[in-house]
Design an enzyme around this catalytic site. Structure first.
Site, PDB file in Angstrom:
ATOM      1  CG  HIS A  92     -22.599  25.422 -21.689  1.00  0.00           C
ATOM      2  ND1 HIS A  92     -23.113  26.628 -22.123  1.00  0.00           N
ATOM      3  CD2 HIS A  92     -23.664  24.599 -21.577  1.00  0.00           C
ATOM      4  CE1 HIS A  92     -24.416  26.530 -22.274  1.00  0.00           C
ATOM      5  NE2 HIS A  92     -24.780  25.310 -21.947  1.00  0.00           N
ATOM      6  CG  ASP A 122     -21.708  29.291 -23.489  1.00  0.00           C
ATOM      7  OD1 ASP A 122     -21.026  28.287 -23.796  1.00  0.00           O
ATOM      8  OD2 ASP A 122     -22.723  29.231 -22.777  1.00  0.00           O
ATOM      9  CB  SER A 204     -27.041  24.422 -23.954  1.00  0.00           C
ATOM     10  OG  SER A 204     -27.062  25.243 -22.857  1.00  0.00           O
TER      11      SER A 204
END
Lengths: 372, 409
Positions: A92, A122, A204
């Protein structure tokens, strides 16, 4: 069951690891920290930070046009070879982008090549030039995490000014299942380390290190609401074991920018897999599930047609209790065992079959693992 | 197929007040308790620091008390020794053939050997959330008769049990289960010697989600002798007659009833509530409250025997001196140099206080010669007594004259 909509957010900040060593360092003989009544020992956090921040990076996503900064994430350098340094980040973080840059802890900016990504895991892998002034993070593939262990994250929360932010906390839970969607297909389950380390959007893709400075996870998610009100400190990293496997699959299958690498994973078929622990009292009662079945994986919505499990004669409400003699704890454990098995391998699954008359005795089924 | 349909209709009951946290507004308004003057002015948030839990400055002792840190267990060892005693509780009821679940946390407390190969275990959880949950559309369900309680441990073992009783002011509910299995009882520690700054850990299941069972978080004790408002529905609350301790671990809904553990691996508190603010974008963070195990120990035997706890009473309505505005201080004739203590607002006739000759307007400063700084400290002394016992209250009147009253509770 899943009527309550929880609010998950992906941590849209990537953190990269910038190691200086060559090759990736995998330690497989990590000492187990399972001794009971261990005495707490102080940790030199500043020294740990200094030795790990050089493997961390910020990841800048310049979107589909390649010119406008679309988002910031974090990442970590996990490998080096003659072609350059390899960075793990989240899918992402790179999603929707065609052009990427990384910022190293030396403030150096470099362009990065996307080698491939996988939405469900992910994960994304970027490659930097050999000239990058980074170190390679030491990876701990041994699954010895225990709640209470001190861990720390490095990342770029919010904006570039906050790059290489250090946050610290403890492991709050291991082998958690994070349902991002209401879908419960095995490859869409997120297998996560839960922690109370403060991470925010921008963290992230960044590394989670243990108190020995070894890379144990990739910070990826936080829960922001329990369905009724905001929550705090419910943060999750994806275990490095899973991410390393996926990263190596992507890296070794990369051919060109037009043929990116992919994560090739094993599969048993698309069913709903539920951990026995998740079943409620009423569900167990209606099923007539014997009380001695405390752990394992419950099958639901087994599709007609052929896949690994249906071919072996498995059906709705059967319970998988072991995999090649290893007791299956829950669905993320099953997933871990499955992903460690290459396709076409035969495995022996012990199941408790659901019969008209109640659950039958343990039966062994031979299942041929397929590839997805 | 019947099973599958059934599965889809299982609902998770909603409770808007899962943790008995109070919103900022409720909280502020509850700070201005029934005063004789109706000033009702909003209290600045900074007044929350008034009961710091540190020794009162009025003692005049300026020597700091230095304690040498003793060896602590590693956090992971603490978890491994305590976590097997902590469970997730599914409180269920059936209405219109639908099952409703309320998920909360709790821990094993004690056991009784029944002599027939079975053992009855007593389990603790937070009372307020469960009470709220059993109040369905104005109807109060009987937890004893209509409640189904399932206790789920992280290793997958699960048991059905029953509701035994509770004491609302401690936010404690007691359950019992009987089994042939041997369950791991935790070590219960003392909460009376907790110090601000000492490390504590909490174990419970946040977000009402079994997949987060027995989450482990850590922090330090932030304060002692905190007031507690225990909420039983959207409007009614009780001022707990004891002190709770505050700590800064990240606690979330569903963890109430969970264990708070010291670095020796002993349970020193039961998680009760956290502060939240539903009215603002700026949320409170890490203000978690737990009931001390020493307080719970004082009432649990009576709860098991009778279903509740009959607390001793004095017979006065009271206000915290530290919460009075300057105008209120003048109006009530508070002695000029007195900034801590508990003001007697009214003395009810026929009570222990009126028999002892107490009068309204005086400020209670000591209980059996132990300093009383606020309502919570008075309450925490009171809960250590039994009905019928005689105690001595020391008061200061508007002229600064000290007086002792012997009160039979």
């Amino acid at each position: 069951m899943k009527t309550m909509k929880k609010r998950w957010i992906a941590l849209w900040t990537s953190l990269m690891v910038v190691p200086l060593a060559t090759g990736f360092i995998v330690e497989t003989n990590a000492t187990a920290n399972t001794a009971l009544l261990e005495i707490a020992t102080p940790i030199d956090d500043a020294a740990l930070y200094a030795s790990t921040v050089t493997s961390s990076v910020s990841v800048l996503n310049y979107g589909s046009t390649g010119t406008t900064l679309q988002g910031i994430g974090s990442g970590v350098v996990y490998r080096q070879d003659l072609q350059g340094y390899y960075v793990i980040t989240n899918h992402h973080v790179v999603d929707g982008g065609t052009s990427f840059e990384v910022i190293l802890s030396t403030k150096q900016r470099l362009s990065a090549t996307l080698l491939g990504s996988d939405d469900d895991q992910d994960i994304a892998v970027l490659r930097l030039s050999t000239l990058a002034n980074v170190t390679v993070a030491t990876i701990d593939l041994e699954d010895t995490l225990i709640p209470g262990e001190e861990v720390f994250a490095i990342g770029t929360p919010g904006e570039i000014d906050f790059a290489f932010t250090l946050t610290k906390g403890i492991v709050a839970g291991v082998d958690r299942v994070v349902d991002l969607d209401e879908d419960v297909l095995l490859h869409q389950q997120t297998h996560a380390i839960q922690m109370d380390v403060a991470v925010n959007p921008g963290n992230s893709g960044g590394p989670l290190f243990n108190s020995q400075g070894k890379l144990i996870g990739i910070n990826s998610l936080k829960l922001t609401s329990d369905g009724y009100r905001p929550v705090q400190g419910l943060n999750f990293a994806l275990p490095i074991h899973d991410m390393f496997l996926a990263a190596e699959s992507i890296r070794t299958r990369y051919i060109s920018p037009f043929r990116l690498g992919t994560f090739v994973r094993s599969t048993l078929g698309d069913h709903q897999y539920r951990s026995i622990l998740e079943l409620t009292y009423h569900e167990r009662y209606e099923l007539g599930l014997p009380s001695e079945i405390r752990q394992g994986v419950f099958l639901q919505d087994v599709v007609d047609g052929t896949n690994a499990l249906t071919t072996a004669g498995m059906k709705d409400y059967d319970v998988i209790t072991s995999w090649n003699g290893i007791a299956v704890r829950d669905k993320v454990h099953l997933r871990q065992l499955l992903y460690a098995t290459t396709s076409s391998t035969q495995v022996q699954l012990t199941i408790r079959p659901f019969l008209e008359t109640g659950y039958g005795a343990a039966t062994v089924k031979t299942v041929t693992v397929a590839s997805a | 197929m019947k099973w599958k349909k059934h599965l889809l209709t299982v609902l998770i009951a909603m409770s808007t007040l899962l943790v008995s946290g109070c919103g900022l507004n409720e909280w502020l308004s509850s700070l201005s308790f029934p005063t004789s003057s109706s000033s009702g002015s909003s209290v600045p948030i900074t007044t929350t620091s008034l009961c710091s839990g540190l020794p009162s400055g009025s003692s005049g002792n300026t020597t700091s008390h230095v304690s040498i840190a003793t060896l602590s267990l590693a956090p992971s060892s603490i978890y491994q020794s305590v976590e097997p005693s902590v469970f997730l509780m599914n409180a269920c009821y059936v209405q219109s053939s639908q099952e409703y679940y309320y998920t909360t946390s709790g821990f094993l407390h004690s056991s009784v050997d029944n002599g027939d190969g079975t053992t009855t275990y007593y389990l603790l959880s937070s009372a307020s959330g469960i009470f709220h949950y059993y109040q369905v559309q104005g109807e109060v369900l009987s937890m004893k008769e209509q409640g189904v309680f399932e206790f789920v441990f992280r290793n997958g073992s699960r048991y059905l049990g029953e509701y035994v009783g509770s004491y609302d002011a401690f936010d404690v509910a007691v359950f019992a289960l009987t089994t042939e299995d041997v369950l791991p009882l935790p070590t219960i520690g003392s909460s009376d010697d907790l110090l601000v700054g000492q490390a504590v850990y909490a174990i419970g299941t946040p977000a009402f989600d079994v997949s987060l069972i027995n989450t482990y978080v850590g922090g330090v004790v932030s304060g002692l002798h905190r007031r507690q408002y225990v909420y039983f529905n959207d409007t009614a609350y009780a001022l707990a007659d004891y002190s709770v301790f505050q700590f800064d671990a990240p606690i979330n809904g569903g963890m109430e009833g969970g264990a708070v553990v010291n670095t020796n691996g002993e349970i020193v508190g039961m998680l009760s509530y956290k502060y939240v603010d539903d009215t603002s974008d700026v949320t409170f963070e890490s203000i978690a409250m737990a009931v001390g195990m020493d307080d719970i120990a004082r009432v649990i035997d009576q709860i098991i025997a009778t279903g509740t706890y009959a607390r001793p009473t004095i017979g006065i309505t009271i206000m915290d001196v530290a919460l009075l505005s300057s105008q209120d201080r003048l109006a009530n004739g508070i002695y000029a140099s007195l900034y801590e203590g508990v003001m007697v607002s009214t003395v009810a006739s026929g009570t222990a206080a009126s028999r002892a000759g107490m009068v309204a307007g005086e400020v209670v400063v000591a209980f059996n010669s132990q300093e009383v700084t606020n309502i919570a400290s008075l309450a925490s002394y009171l809960v250590r007594t039994i009905a019928g016992e005689s105690i001595t209250l020391t008061t200061v009147n508007s002229l600064g004259i000290t007086k002792n009253y012997t009160v039979q509770l």
